[in-house]
Write a protein that holds these residues in place. Structure first.
Motif, PDB file in Angstrom:
ATOM      1  N   TRP A  40      -7.580  11.913  38.481  1.00  0.00           N
ATOM      2  CA  TRP A  40      -8.568  12.627  37.668  1.00  0.00           C
ATOM      3  C   TRP A  40      -9.195  13.769  38.468  1.00  0.00           C
ATOM      4  O   TRP A  40      -9.405  14.862  37.947  1.00  0.00           O
ATOM      5  N   TYR A  52     -11.600  13.784  32.533  1.00  0.00           N
ATOM      6  CA  TYR A  52     -12.134  12.426  32.424  1.00  0.00           C
ATOM      7  C   TYR A  52     -13.455  12.422  31.657  1.00  0.00           C
ATOM      8  O   TYR A  52     -13.641  11.623  30.737  1.00  0.00           O
ATOM      9  N   ALA A  53     -14.361  13.318  32.022  1.00  0.00           N
ATOM     10  CA  ALA A  53     -15.653  13.401  31.326  1.00  0.00           C
ATOM     11  C   ALA A  53     -15.453  13.778  29.861  1.00  0.00           C
ATOM     12  O   ALA A  53     -16.152  13.263  28.978  1.00  0.00           O
ATOM     13  N   GLU A  56     -14.306  10.665  28.110  1.00  0.00           N
ATOM     14  CA  GLU A  56     -15.444   9.748  28.028  1.00  0.00           C
ATOM     15  C   GLU A  56     -16.359  10.136  26.868  1.00  0.00           C
ATOM     16  O   GLU A  56     -16.779   9.295  26.090  1.00  0.00           O
ATOM     17  N   GLN A  57     -16.663  11.419  26.760  1.00  0.00           N
ATOM     18  CA  GLN A  57     -17.550  11.888  25.694  1.00  0.00           C
ATOM     19  C   GLN A  57     -16.906  11.696  24.327  1.00  0.00           C
ATOM     20  O   GLN A  57     -17.562  11.280  23.371  1.00  0.00           O
ATOM     21  N   THR A  59     -14.736   9.449  23.402  1.00  0.00           N
ATOM     22  CA  THR A  59     -14.734   8.042  23.001  1.00  0.00           C
ATOM     23  C   THR A  59     -16.129   7.591  22.587  1.00  0.00           C
ATOM     24  O   THR A  59     -16.266   6.777  21.680  1.00  0.00           O
ATOM     25  N   LYS A  60     -17.155   8.140  23.219  1.00  0.00           N
ATOM     26  CA  LYS A  60     -18.529   7.826  22.797  1.00  0.00           C
ATOM     27  C   LYS A  60     -18.803   8.401  21.413  1.00  0.00           C
ATOM     28  O   LYS A  60     -19.456   7.759  20.593  1.00  0.00           O
TER      29      LYS A  60
END
Length: 64
Positions: A40, A52-53, A56-57, A59-60
């Motif tokens: 990553w 990666y961030a 992550e966002q 999926t949130k």
């Protein structure tokens, strides 16, 4: 040109792990290998984008 192998995770199955270890050894001879967090980070440094961030966002946002 330098071959680069980017693996975000290692497989769980014993046979798949052995295969990947051989592939990794082959890449290390004349190239580069990045696995897990290092993969990553490599993508972030190479592309200038934190993938990666971003995931992550997303999926949130989807509440997965």
């Amino acid at each position: 040109m330098i071959p680069v192998k980017v693996m975000y995770y290692m497989p769980n199955r014993e046979q798949a792990i052995k295969i990947q270890q051989r592939v990794i050894a082959s890449y290390k001879e004349k190239g580069e290998v990045y696995i897990g967090k290092a993969a990553w980070q490599y993508i972030q440094e190479y592309a200038g984008f934190d993938l990666y961030a971003y995931f992550e966002q997303k999926t949130k946002d989807l509440k997965l």
